[in-house]
Design a protein around this motif. Structure first.
Motif, PDB file in Angstrom:
ATOM      1  N   HIS A   8       0.865  -1.174   0.000  1.00 38.69           N
ATOM      2  CA  HIS A   8       0.000   0.000   0.000  1.00 38.69           C
ATOM      3  C   HIS A   8       0.905   1.228   0.000  1.00 38.69           C
ATOM      4  O   HIS A   8       2.039   1.165   0.492  1.00 38.69           O
ATOM      5  N   GLN A  44       0.788   5.892  -0.238  1.00 33.47           N
ATOM      6  CA  GLN A  44       0.005   7.118  -0.280  1.00 33.47           C
ATOM      7  C   GLN A  44       0.946   8.290  -0.524  1.00 33.47           C
ATOM      8  O   GLN A  44       2.033   8.364   0.061  1.00 33.47           O
ATOM      9  N   GLU A  82      -2.261  -1.673   5.269  1.00 28.88           N
ATOM     10  CA  GLU A  82      -3.343  -0.691   5.218  1.00 28.88           C
ATOM     11  C   GLU A  82      -3.415   0.136   6.500  1.00 28.88           C
ATOM     12  O   GLU A  82      -3.606   1.357   6.458  1.00 28.88           O
ATOM     13  N   THR A  83      -3.235  -0.516   7.641  1.00 30.86           N
ATOM     14  CA  THR A  83      -3.274   0.203   8.911  1.00 30.86           C
ATOM     15  C   THR A  83      -2.097   1.154   9.033  1.00 30.86           C
ATOM     16  O   THR A  83      -2.252   2.309   9.452  1.00 30.86           O
ATOM     17  N   ASP A 116      -2.494   4.143   6.597  1.00 29.38           N
ATOM     18  CA  ASP A 116      -3.577   5.005   7.071  1.00 29.38           C
ATOM     19  C   ASP A 116      -3.116   5.831   8.266  1.00 29.38           C
ATOM     20  O   ASP A 116      -3.393   7.034   8.356  1.00 29.38           O
ATOM     21  N   HIS A 117      -2.375   5.190   9.163  1.00 35.59           N
ATOM     22  CA  HIS A 117      -1.879   5.893  10.343  1.00 35.59           C
ATOM     23  C   HIS A 117      -0.875   6.980   9.959  1.00 35.59           C
ATOM     24  O   HIS A 117      -0.968   8.122  10.444  1.00 35.59           O
ATOM     25  N   SER A 120      -0.586   8.512   7.135  1.00 30.44           N
ATOM     26  CA  SER A 120      -1.225   9.573   6.355  1.00 30.44           C
ATOM     27  C   SER A 120      -1.994  10.548   7.238  1.00 30.44           C
ATOM     28  O   SER A 120      -2.290  11.675   6.815  1.00 30.44           O
ATOM     29  N   ARG A 121      -2.315  10.127   8.451  1.00 29.20           N
ATOM     30  CA  ARG A 121      -3.031  10.992   9.381  1.00 29.20           C
ATOM     31  C   ARG A 121      -2.092  11.853  10.235  1.00 29.20           C
ATOM     32  O   ARG A 121      -2.553  12.733  10.972  1.00 29.20           O
TER      33      ARG A 121
END
Length: 260
Positions: A34, A36, A66-67, A70-71, A73-74
């Motif tokens: 994954h 980003q 994915e986790t 996502d983390h 990117s935040r």
């Protein structure tokens, strides 16, 4: 309109393909990846290889990448945080811990043990001036700088035997993790899982194999059509040239910074 900002950007091509041994046994690909692209040309990448011995290795690898992405990117990844080695290491470590917690939660919900979802994990934060990597288990992360030098950011982490490694669900995962921060003019980065490491690594000297990476980095730099480029990369990974030397699942993430 600032044209230079529109042109200066990362170009990314990625693929995961099922190994021939898994295909013959009608098994799923255990790899996952994954990525980003965040503000200010901050690229975050994750790759994972679910343990073949784990009954839910594919689930573990998917949750991990994915986790973690996502983390990351935040998080507010600013120029100040990028300038601080301790902050970068914290960001990578924290993302690994969050990913491990997500795996443990999934295992609990499904009445399994965390080792049933065992997986490796490679995380990367890259900009045109810096690349930081954290890695649990095997696989490989590399970069190429503006002088054309290939830099080994991590090396495969194996146990006593070549098919042994440490997984994110292990109690010593974070203690044995590799971390590397390289400040340079970053032109390319690459991440791959262990299925490719025998081809991508010069095993005699323990360094990335230039004849493997340089053509691939040139390929991604010229890959204007991402969909077509992904198809080409998948065909490459599924070709006889590759499958005659490895029957494992294969993941390859390539990125080039285009600055013109």
């Amino acid at each position: 309109m600032n044209t230079s900002k529109e042109i200066s950007q990362w170009r990314i091509v990625t693929a995961s393909v099922c190994g021939t041994s898994h295909s013959k046994n009608q098994q799923l690909c255990q790899d996952a990846h994954h990525w980003q692209l965040l503000a200010n040309n901050v690229l975050v990448i994750a790759a994972a290889d679910g343990a073949g011995s784990a009954k839910l290795g594919k689930v573990g690898s998917m949750i991990a990448v994915e986790t973690a992405i996502d983390h990351l990117s935040r998080q507010e990844i600013t120029s100040d945080s990028l300038a601080n080695d301790d902050v970068l290491r914290y960001l990578l470590t924290d993302a690994m811990l969050v990913a491990r917690k997500a795996i443990e939660t999934e295992a609990d919900v499904c009445n399994n043990q965390p080792h049933d979802l065992a997986t490796t994990l490679i995380l990367m934060i890259a900009t045109p001036e810096i690349v930081a990597v954290g890695q649990v288990g095997d696989g490989l992360a590399v970069a190429k700088n503006g002088m054309g030098n290939l830099i080994a950011l991590t090396i495969p982490s194996n146990g006593e035997y070549i098919n042994q490694t440490t997984f994110l669900t292990s109690l010593v995962a974070l203690e044995t993790a590799q971390f590397k921060i390289c400040r340079d003019e970053i032109v390319n980065v690459g991440v791959l899982t262990d299925g490719l490491q025998m081809l991508a690594l010069n095993m005699i000297v323990g360094e990335p194999h230039k004849p493997f990476f340089f053509p691939l980095f040139e390929f991604v730099a010229n890959a204007e059509d991402r969909i077509l480029a992904k198809e080409h990369l998948m065909r490459f990974l599924s070709s006889d040239k590759i499958t005659q030397r490895t029957d494992d699942d294969l993941t390859l993430i390539l990125a080039a910074f285009i600055n013109s």
